[in-house]
Scaffold this motif. Structure first.
Motif, mmCIF file in Angstrom:
data_model
loop_
_atom_site.group_PDB
_atom_site.id
_atom_site.type_symbol
_atom_site.label_atom_id
_atom_site.label_comp_id
_atom_site.label_asym_id
_atom_site.label_seq_id
_atom_site.Cartn_x
_atom_site.Cartn_y
_atom_site.Cartn_z
ATOM 1 N N ALA A 160 -16.387 32.694 28.081
ATOM 2 C CA ALA A 160 -15.625 31.470 27.841
ATOM 3 C C ALA A 160 -14.566 31.232 28.918
ATOM 4 N N ASN A 161 -14.387 32.185 29.827
ATOM 5 C CA ASN A 161 -13.355 32.077 30.871
ATOM 6 C C ASN A 161 -13.939 31.698 32.228
ATOM 7 N N PHE A 162 -15.150 31.158 32.253
ATOM 8 C CA PHE A 162 -15.776 30.739 33.516
ATOM 9 C C PHE A 162 -16.012 29.234 33.474
ATOM 10 N N SER A 163 -15.785 28.577 34.616
ATOM 11 C CA SER A 163 -16.066 27.140 34.705
ATOM 12 C C SER A 163 -16.343 26.755 36.147
ATOM 13 N N LEU A 164 -16.922 25.566 36.318
ATOM 14 C CA LEU A 164 -17.234 24.999 37.632
ATOM 15 C C LEU A 164 -16.414 23.743 37.865
ATOM 16 N N LEU A 165 -15.863 23.609 39.069
ATOM 17 C CA LEU A 165 -15.348 22.313 39.528
ATOM 18 C C LEU A 165 -16.458 21.708 40.362
ATOM 19 N N VAL A 166 -17.135 20.693 39.823
ATOM 20 C CA VAL A 166 -18.389 20.205 40.386
ATOM 21 C C VAL A 166 -18.160 18.988 41.271
ATOM 22 N N SER A 167 -18.729 19.039 42.470
ATOM 23 C CA SER A 167 -18.767 17.868 43.356
ATOM 24 C C SER A 167 -20.086 17.881 44.114
ATOM 25 N N HIS A 168 -21.189 17.841 43.361
ATOM 26 C CA HIS A 168 -22.516 17.846 43.968
ATOM 27 C C HIS A 168 -22.931 16.430 44.360
ATOM 28 N N VAL A 169 -23.589 16.320 45.511
ATOM 29 C CA VAL A 169 -24.077 15.017 45.972
ATOM 30 C C VAL A 169 -25.561 15.111 46.314
ATOM 31 N N ARG A 170 -26.235 13.942 46.290
ATOM 32 C CA ARG A 170 -27.678 13.855 46.489
ATOM 33 C C ARG A 170 -27.973 13.004 47.719
ATOM 34 N N VAL A 171 -28.961 13.431 48.508
ATOM 35 C CA VAL A 171 -29.248 12.781 49.784
ATOM 36 C C VAL A 171 -29.919 11.408 49.658
ATOM 37 N N PRO A 172 -30.975 11.239 48.846
ATOM 38 C CA PRO A 172 -31.671 9.940 48.849
ATOM 39 C C PRO A 172 -30.774 8.728 48.559
ATOM 40 N N PRO A 173 -29.858 8.784 47.576
ATOM 41 C CA PRO A 173 -28.981 7.625 47.383
ATOM 42 C C PRO A 173 -28.081 7.338 48.584
ATOM 43 N N ALA A 174 -27.719 8.394 49.330
ATOM 44 C CA ALA A 174 -26.913 8.174 50.533
ATOM 45 C C ALA A 174 -27.718 7.423 51.590
ATOM 46 N N ILE A 175 -29.001 7.766 51.734
ATOM 47 C CA ILE A 175 -29.856 7.038 52.668
ATOM 48 C C ILE A 175 -29.969 5.580 52.251
ATOM 49 N N GLU A 176 -30.113 5.337 50.963
ATOM 50 C CA GLU A 176 -30.160 3.966 50.455
ATOM 51 C C GLU A 176 -28.884 3.215 50.807
ATOM 52 N N ALA A 177 -27.726 3.865 50.615
ATOM 53 C CA ALA A 177 -26.453 3.214 50.922
ATOM 54 C C ALA A 177 -26.326 2.911 52.410
ATOM 55 N N ILE A 178 -26.777 3.834 53.241
ATOM 56 C CA ILE A 178 -26.719 3.624 54.689
ATOM 57 C C ILE A 178 -27.594 2.448 55.097
ATOM 58 N N MET A 179 -28.804 2.385 54.557
ATOM 59 C CA MET A 179 -29.744 1.342 54.966
ATOM 60 C C MET A 179 -29.351 -0.040 54.464
ATOM 61 N N THR A 180 -28.586 -0.128 53.389
ATOM 62 C CA THR A 180 -28.175 -1.431 52.866
ATOM 63 C C THR A 180 -26.819 -1.878 53.402
ATOM 64 N N ALA A 181 -26.178 -1.060 54.225
ATOM 65 C CA ALA A 181 -24.909 -1.467 54.836
ATOM 66 C C ALA A 181 -25.161 -2.563 55.866
ATOM 67 N N PRO A 182 -24.283 -3.563 55.946
ATOM 68 C CA PRO A 182 -24.533 -4.702 56.838
ATOM 69 C C PRO A 182 -24.573 -4.354 58.316
ATOM 70 N N ASP A 183 -23.906 -3.286 58.724
ATOM 71 C CA ASP A 183 -23.859 -2.925 60.144
ATOM 72 C C ASP A 183 -24.767 -1.744 60.460
ATOM 73 N N CYS A 184 -25.774 -1.500 59.639
ATOM 74 C CA CYS A 184 -26.664 -0.357 59.860
ATOM 75 C C CYS A 184 -27.528 -0.572 61.100
ATOM 76 N N ARG A 185 -27.584 0.451 61.964
ATOM 77 C CA ARG A 185 -28.425 0.397 63.161
ATOM 78 C C ARG A 185 -29.564 1.418 63.091
ATOM 79 N N VAL A 186 -29.644 2.164 61.989
ATOM 80 C CA VAL A 186 -30.602 3.262 61.883
ATOM 81 C C VAL A 186 -32.013 2.712 61.713
ATOM 82 N N ARG A 187 -32.957 3.270 62.493
ATOM 83 C CA ARG A 187 -34.349 2.832 62.417
ATOM 84 C C ARG A 187 -35.291 3.970 62.008
ATOM 85 N N GLY A 188 -34.742 5.155 61.796
ATOM 86 C CA GLY A 188 -35.553 6.273 61.340
ATOM 87 C C GLY A 188 -34.655 7.432 60.971
ATOM 88 N N PHE A 189 -35.162 8.342 60.128
ATOM 89 C CA PHE A 189 -34.361 9.458 59.640
ATOM 90 C C PHE A 189 -35.039 10.793 59.922
#
Length: 381
Positions: A160-189
């Motif tokens: 009962a004395n163990f816990s996690l401070l969680v800040s996990h992130v996922r890659v695919p949604p980040a790619i989605e955010a990058i590609m939908t940004a108005p100033d995106c210049r990326v053409r491949g990953f």
């Protein structure tokens, strides 16, 4: 030295570079997603060896760098409590929060310990039943299985004395955010091989099809990266947008099913803030209701901490691939590894740290507009 020397062969590297030069007839900008790949690229000068019409953009692939400032401040508040043993991997200790870092908390008397596995923190909780042991659980999909296993083990042992401070992130949604940004210049990953070794490649075909960009799963050695670039350029020149696995010695299409099952048992998808970038929907994990009792953020009532990024730090633009580190006026002057303004300067996978380590004595600041502009990019397909 198998799998080391053979992926650093200079003759094979020259052949791959020659093929990239002969194939690329138009300007193309590719983003490497992983910070480990960024360090390999800068260390070996791969970006400088490529033809002028092939540009590498450094993506937000450093989990330490994208951990939000408010989460760092929550970690500092928890670590300073006298009843807490706060455990973390070493690369988080120098990441600046608001006014201090975990090293400062340790110097002021906080019990901050570097561990090499989250299971080490579980063992500390077993050995110190009178103390609260907190593990700083950050990272992409790569570290999630071990963190999930730690909290699963703690529940099995009745700790009962163990816990996690969680800040996990996922890659695919980040790619989605990058590609939908108005100033995106990326053409491949160039996708992160270690992430795909866990999760497989199933999440990428829809992204490739939707945004009409090739996604090439790539390793971390020089020849891995050059092969990934070669494949991506070939696809772009042909107007193709497929997922390719250029890292078959570590990645399978289905990934690691046992690891995925462990993640899905312990974590659930949630929106997540990314440092310097902002909130990305469905881009993170949090503990499920079944494991919510092990959530350090709620256990220590630090959910209300809110912060603002320092205005002089342009790490957010670096993480989005909008500028190179040398385009920031603070780089190498007010912002150094000893006096960092942001995590990108102190993380072992940070782009600013890579440029400071390998380029600061040889590269002058790049003027704005020196990169391939968006209007010169060719539409894909």
């Amino acid at each position: 030295m198998k799998y080391i020397d053979e992926f650093n062969d200079p003759e094979l590297a020259r052949r791959l570079l020659d093929e990239i030069r002969s194939t690329a007839t138009r300007p193309w900008a590719l983003m490497e997603v992983c910070g480990g790949q960024t360090h390999s690229i800068i260390r070996h000068g791969i970006d400088q060896l490529l033809p002028d019409n092939v540009e590498l953009i450094h993506g937000p692939g450093c989990p330490v760098c994208v951990t939000p400032l408010d989460v760092i401040d929550k970690a500092l508040a928890i670590a300073a409590r006298p009843e807490v043993i706060f455990c973390s991997f070493g690369d988080m200790l120098r990441v600046p929060g608001t006014g201090r870092d975990l090293f400062r908390v340790k110097g002021e008397g906080g019990d901050v310990r570097v561990v090499y596995s989250p299971l080490d923190a579980v063992d500390l909780a077993r050995k110190h039943p009178d103390r609260q042991v907190v593990f700083f659980a950050i990272g992409f999909e790569t570290t999630a299985p071990a963190n999930a296993m730690a909290v699963h083990q703690a529940r099995r042992l009745g700790l009962a004395n163990f816990s996690l401070l969680v800040s996990h992130v996922r890659v695919p949604p980040a790619i989605e955010a990058i590609m939908t940004a108005p100033d995106c210049r990326v053409r491949g990953f160039l996708a992160a091989g270690h992430v795909c070794s866990v999760m497989g490649t199933a999440e990428y075909p829809d992204l490739a099809e939707k945004h009409r960009v090739p996604v090439v799963v790539t390793g971390f050695e020089p020849l891995d990266i050059l092969e990934g670039i070669r494949r991506a350029v070939h696809q772009l020149e042909r107007g193709e947008h497929r997922v390719e696995n250029a890292y078959p010695r570590a990645v399978r299409e289905q990934g690691n099913p046992a690891a995925v099952r462990m993640i899905e048992e312990v974590f659930e998808v949630t929106d997540r803030n990314w440092r310097g970038i902002g909130r990305i929907p469905d881009s993170g994990w949090r503990l499920t209701d079944a494991f919510r009792a092990y959530d350090a953020e709620h256990r220590f009532d630090v959910t209300g901490i809110r912060t603002e990024e320092p205005a002089e730090c342009r790490a957010g633009e670096v993480l989005q691939g909008l500028i190179k580190p040398t385009e920031c006026a603070a780089f190498g002057t007010t912002c150094t590894p000893r006096t960092p303004l942001g995590a990108t300067m102190v993380s072992t996978e940070g782009a600013c740290a890579a440029y400071y380590l390998y380029r600061r004595m040889t590269e002058t600041p790049a003027p704005q507009g020196s990169r391939i502009p968006r209007e010169e990019m060719n539409p894909v397909g």
